[in-house]
Each structure stands twice: as structure tokens, then as C-alpha cells.
Enzyme design. Structure first.
Site, PDB file in Angstrom:
ATOM      1  N   GLY A 236      11.077  -2.893   3.188  1.00 47.19           N
ATOM      2  CA  GLY A 236      11.039  -3.242   4.600  1.00 47.19           C
ATOM      3  C   GLY A 236      11.989  -2.490   5.505  1.00 47.19           C
ATOM      4  N   PRO A 271      11.753  -0.332  -1.710  1.00 45.84           N
ATOM      5  CA  PRO A 271      11.529   0.414  -0.467  1.00 45.84           C
ATOM      6  C   PRO A 271      10.340   1.356  -0.574  1.00 45.84           C
ATOM      7  CG  PRO A 271      13.337   1.379  -1.698  1.00 45.84           C
ATOM      8  CD  PRO A 271      12.896   0.167  -2.477  1.00 45.84           C
ATOM      9  N   ARG A 273       8.595   2.929   2.880  1.00 43.50           N
ATOM     10  CA  ARG A 273       8.740   3.785   4.064  1.00 43.50           C
ATOM     11  C   ARG A 273      10.098   4.491   4.122  1.00 43.50           C
ATOM     12  NH1 ARG A 273       6.026   2.106   8.833  1.00 43.50           N
ATOM     13  NH2 ARG A 273       6.074   0.039   7.897  1.00 43.50           N
ATOM     14  N   TYR A 313      -1.747   0.020  14.816  1.00 40.35           N
ATOM     15  CA  TYR A 313      -0.555  -0.728  15.257  1.00 40.35           C
ATOM     16  C   TYR A 313       0.003  -0.229  16.584  1.00 40.35           C
ATOM     17  CZ  TYR A 313      -0.397  -1.061  10.084  1.00 40.35           C
ATOM     18  OH  TYR A 313      -0.683  -1.204   8.758  1.00 40.35           O
ATOM     19  N   CYS A 342     -15.448   9.355  16.650  1.00 45.36           N
ATOM     20  CA  CYS A 342     -16.167   8.722  17.752  1.00 45.36           C
ATOM     21  C   CYS A 342     -15.709   7.287  17.974  1.00 45.36           C
ATOM     22  CB  CYS A 342     -17.667   8.787  17.480  1.00 45.36           C
ATOM     23  SG  CYS A 342     -18.183  10.477  17.304  1.00 45.36           S
TER      24      CYS A 342
HETATM   25  N1  LLP Z   1       7.091  -4.672  -1.382  1.00 49.17           N
HETATM   26  C1  LLP Z   1       6.005  -5.356  -1.003  1.00 49.17           C
HETATM   27  C2  LLP Z   1       5.634  -6.562  -1.768  1.00 49.17           C
HETATM   28  C3  LLP Z   1       5.229  -4.928   0.085  1.00 49.17           C
HETATM   29  O1  LLP Z   1       4.157  -5.632   0.445  1.00 49.17           O
HETATM   30  C4  LLP Z   1       5.608  -3.758   0.794  1.00 49.17           C
HETATM   31  C5  LLP Z   1       4.824  -3.295   1.945  1.00 49.17           C
HETATM   32  C6  LLP Z   1       6.753  -3.056   0.363  1.00 49.17           C
HETATM   33  C7  LLP Z   1       7.471  -3.541  -0.720  1.00 49.17           C
HETATM   34  C8  LLP Z   1       7.218  -1.796   1.029  1.00 49.17           C
HETATM   35  O2  LLP Z   1       7.558  -1.990   2.348  1.00 49.17           O
HETATM   36  P1  LLP Z   1       8.292  -0.819   3.172  1.00 49.17           P
HETATM   37  O3  LLP Z   1       9.637  -0.580   2.527  1.00 49.17           O
HETATM   38  O4  LLP Z   1       7.453   0.386   3.117  1.00 49.17           O
HETATM   39  O5  LLP Z   1       8.413  -1.357   4.546  1.00 49.17           O
HETATM   40  N2  LLP Z   1       0.763  -0.185   6.695  1.00 49.17           N
HETATM   41  C9  LLP Z   1       1.931  -0.647   7.391  1.00 49.17           C
HETATM   42  C10 LLP Z   1       2.998  -1.177   6.446  1.00 49.17           C
HETATM   43  C11 LLP Z   1       2.497  -2.277   5.536  1.00 49.17           C
HETATM   44  C12 LLP Z   1       3.522  -2.695   4.522  1.00 49.17           C
HETATM   45  C13 LLP Z   1       2.906  -3.529   3.456  1.00 49.17           C
HETATM   46  N3  LLP Z   1       3.827  -3.935   2.426  1.00 49.17           N
HETATM   47  C14 LLP Z   1       2.460   0.477   8.271  1.00 49.17           C
HETATM   48  O6  LLP Z   1       1.843   1.545   8.307  1.00 49.17           O
HETATM   49  O7  LLP Z   1       3.439   0.297   8.994  1.00 49.17           O
END
Ligand code: LLP
Length: 418
Positions: A236, A271, A273, A313, A342
Site C-alpha cells: 500500500g 509492497p 507499487r 481512477y 473508441c
Molecule cells: N497485498 C494485497 C493483499 C493487495 O491486494 C495488494 C494490492 C497489495 C498487497 C499491493 O499493494 P500496493 O503495494 O501495490 O499498493 N490497480 C490499482 C491498485 C490495486 C491494488 C490492489 N491490491 C491501481 O492501479 O492503483
């Protein structure tokens, strides 16, 4: 920090000119920097060194095999959410003991595959799922590790589609249900229920929601006298897309390390992103410039089927010319950068100030390494472009561009229609 920088008005990925790569790779394509990827993984590892956590890269953010392999080779574990991601994780050579598996809708076949592989944990999201895993483990005569995903009901300040730790979201279990599960461990002789998991959302810019959620979970464990030895605090961590000022790995660790250390639990982080986001860009080419009485559109050959985040988003991605020109055309004008799809919602950026961009100029969409290629599609029957990675002084195609033939793979016209 990342390795996409301008030198003498030319965009480079590490030490290679992006324009040089585009001479031999057709646009649109994703371009990844190995160094940026590994630097970000190490930033997390270093920041949390005092508790030596298992860092499981979230495969959904970028599941290219070379990306996974690079991280696995450098010691990362992987966080998967489907049989497909598990399959890719195996191909990347991950150790089974470094894989965690989340998701609200695990199919039986997927559960079986993960048990057979011997993953570290399932993060379970419902009582029914727990019962089903018990039955499958019994049938396979295996003992399986379980972490209970808790929904701590906190409000992370992020886009509503990517907030997962609020009470009304489909993810995790409320404290009461979690308590009930821990109290009835005896019902599950083939399961070791030995961990808790949270993931409260994505692109979170400060530590506050994390500390609140972690505190809530630790207090819960204490008040119910629940004994576990693992705490998976999810992913996150936010990154810079435009003017955000997200916490660094170091400051994030500083805020939560005291809590985690005190808990004496083994810590897992997931992590996505933070590691892959700034490690990739989308390179696309200007097809046309269209001036209407109301707006100027730069029409490029990459669109929402390649990068859906702006459409889905209203996410902001910086858009820059790959070569900055120094003549009179350098004066910026306000434009929408749109794709060929399109749909009115097919845009990469709106109201951007860009210099005039002649037909054929290259444009880079920044911070596209996470949830870029993984969320792409073949909408409008457009074959996906290649993925390329710069490693050292060379670049490698890590996924070939799709062909028209790929578009019809598996499609069958029934004999009756022939
Ligand atoms: N762990 C779990 C259980 C998750 O569901 C997710 C992301 C992560 C870790 C990794 O989260 P991060 O560190 O990447 O924030 N498509 C959206 C983001 C959806 C995230 C879904 N879960 C976007 O493009 O912003």
C-alpha cells in the site's frame, strides 16, 4: 528516485537513450529499469532490517517473469492472488516458503495447487474459505499454514476503488469473526492458524492509517489472548506520480518499527507499487495532432488498453516528450493526450502543457511500472506491445509484442457457422 532521467534534452533509461530503444522496438511498449526495481526492493529491506521481514513483492502490480525473477534472485518472496500468479511465481523460481496467497475468491483447484507447492501461508478472507481449505488439506493429507486477513476498519486517504481496509469493503474479516475462528482452531486439524494479515489499501501517502490498523490488530490479539507468530502488514505504500510527497521507506519504518518490534512477531510486507511503480514507463508515439474549436488533442498509439489507470481512477501520470526540442515549437500548449480507442474515456492525460509534437515524436508516460501492463487488455482488438528491460548497458525484450494471431488464440468458429 528512479533511473529515467534527462541528459542533454534526451530521456534515458539508466544509460540508454529511450529513443534508441524505440528504433528497434515498436511503440507502444513498456520499458523497465532493473536498477530502479532492485533499488526500491532494497530500500524496503534496509529500512526494516532490524526486524528482518520477509518482503513478498505483490505480483499483481507487475507480473512480467523477468521482473519477478530479478526480485526473486535478489531475495524477494512473492504475494499472489490467483493460480495464474502462482504459476508465474514458480516459473520465476521463487521458493515455496516465500509465497503468500491472498484473495477473496480462491478456487478449489487454485487452493490445491498452492498446497501441493507448499506455500508459506494462505491469507484467508472468509469462514467458508477456511472450511474448504481444511477439507482440501485433509484430502491431500497435508498440514497447511493459515493467516487470517483482518479488516481493521480504517480509512486510508486514497481512491475509493483502492481502499480495502474499510468496514464495508469485501476484504478480510471483522475482529469478532476472526476471534471466533481463533477460538475454534480445533475444528481445523489440518490447518495451522498461526498468523494475521491486513492490507488496508493502495497508494497511501503517510503512515498514520498503517499505525492505526497495526495498533488495532495488536490490541485485538492481546485482548483475546490469541497466539500467532506471523503478522503480514500488506502493501500500500504510495509513490510520486505528480506532486505527492509520500513517506519514504525509511520514515515509514520509523513510524511502525517500534510497534512491530514490540510485538515480537515475524513480519511480512507485500509492497507492489513501491517497488515496481517508478521502475517502468510506457513509451508511445504521436500519430496525429487534432485541433478543434474547443481543444487540442495529441493522439498517440498507446491508450486505455495499454494503461487503464487514467481512465479507471482518473489517475495522473506525468507525460513527457522523449526528446525535448529547443526550437520555436518548444512553446508549451494545453492539450489532451488521448489514445486510439473508441471511448471518450480513453485518455492518458488531460489539460497537459506540452510543446508541439510532430507526427512520429515519442512520448513517455511516467510511473507506469505498477498496474500498467498487468491491467492492459486487447480492447478494440489491439495487440499488446512489448515489455523491455534495461539491465546494465543493454536492453532486453522481456515480452514480445503480440501479433494479430495472438488476438484469436483459442477462438473457434463452430463448424455449423462455417
Ligand atoms: N497485498 C494485497 C493483499 C493487495 O491486494 C495488494 C494490492 C497489495 C498487497 C499491493 O499493494 P500496493 O503495494 O501495490 O499498493 N490497480 C490499482 C491498485 C490495486 C491494488 C490492489 N491490491 C491501481 O492501479 O492503483
Amino acid at each position: 528516485m528512479h533511473e529515467f532521467n534527462f541528459k542533454d534534452n534526451e530521456l534515458y533509461c539508466e544509460n540508454i537513450k529511450v529513443a534508441d530503444i524505440a528504433k528497434s522496438v515498436a511503440t507502444p511498449f513498456y520499458l523497465y529499469s532493473y536498477k530502479t526495481l532492485i533499488d526500491h526492493y532494497r530500500k524496503i529491506k534496509t529500512a526494516f532490517r532490524p526486524i528482518d521481514p520477509l518482503v513478498c513483492f505483490s505480483v499483481k502490480s507487475n507480473s512480467n517473469l523477468a521482473v519477478l525473477r530479478a526480485l526473486v534472485k535478489n531475495g524477494a518472496g512473492l504475494d499472489v492472488v490467483s493460480g495464474g500468479e502462482l504459476y508465474k511465481a514458480k516459473l520465476a523460481g521463487v521458493k515455496a516458503g516465500k509465497v503468500v496467497y491472498a484473495g477473496v475468491g480462491k478456487k478449489h483447484s487454485e487452493i490445491e495447487e498452492a498446497i501441493e507447492f507448499g506455500i508459506l501461508f494462505f491469507n484467508i478472507e472468509s469462514e467458508e474459505e477456511l472450511g474448504d481449505i481444511e477439507k482440501i488439506a485433509n484430502r491431500l493429507k497435508k498440514k497447511v499454514n493459515i493467516a487470517v486477513r483482518i479488516n481493521p476498519d480504517v480509512i486510508p486517504k486514497t481512491h475509493r476503488y483502492i481502499a480495502t481496509g474499510k468496514g464495508e469493503s469485501k476484504f478480510g474479516l471483522d475482529f469478532e469473526t476472526a476471534h471466533k475462528i481463533f477460538n475454534s482452531r480445533w475444528k481445523y486439524p489440518h490447518l495451522n492458524i498461526r498468523g494475521v494479515h491486513i492490507h488496508i489499501g493502495s497508494q497511501i501517502l503517510n503512515a498514520e492509517p498503517f499505525t492505526t490498523a497495526i495498533r488495532k490488530v495488536l490490541e485485538f490479539l492481546k485482548s483475546c489472548k490469541i497466539e500467532v507468530d506471523y503478522f503480514n502488514i500488506g502493501g500500500g505504500l504510495g509513490i510520486v506520480y505528480s506532486i505527492e510527497n509520500p513517506q519514504t521507506a525509511k520514515s515509514f519504518a520509523k513510524s511502525i518499527l517500534p510497534l512491530l518490534k514490540k510485538s515480537k512477531l515475524n513480519i511480512i510486507l507485500e509492497p507492489g507499487r513501491f517497488i515496481s511503480g517508478n521502475s517502468g514507463i510506457l513509451v508511445t508515439k504521436v500519430l496525429y495532432t487534432k485541433r478543434t474549436p474547443r481543444k487540442t488533442f495529441i493522439i498517440v498509439d498507446g491508450g486505455m488498453s495499454d494503461l487503464i489507470r487514467p481512465s479507471l481512477y482518473e489517475a495522473y501520470h506525468k507525460i513527457v516528450p522523449v526528446r525535448v526540442r529547443q526550437d520555436s515549437s518548444a512553446t508549451a500548449e494545453r492539450v489532451d493526450v488521448v489514445g486510439p480507442i473508441c471511448e471518450t474515456g480513453d485518455f492518458l492525460g488531460k489539460d497537459r502543457y506540452l510543446p508541439r509534437m510532430p507526427k512520429g515524436s515519442l512520448v513517455a508516460v511516467m510511473a507506469a511500472g505498477a498496474y500498467g501492463f498487468t491491467m492492459s487488455s486487447n480492447y478494440n482488438s489491439r495487440p499488446r506491445g512489448a515489455e523491455v528491460m534495461v539491465i546494465g548497458n543493454k536492453f532486453y525484450t522481456v515480452k514480445e509484442a503480440e501479433s494479430y494471431k495472438d488476438l484469436v488464440h483459442g477462438e473457434i468458429i463452430p463448424r455449423i457457422l462455417r
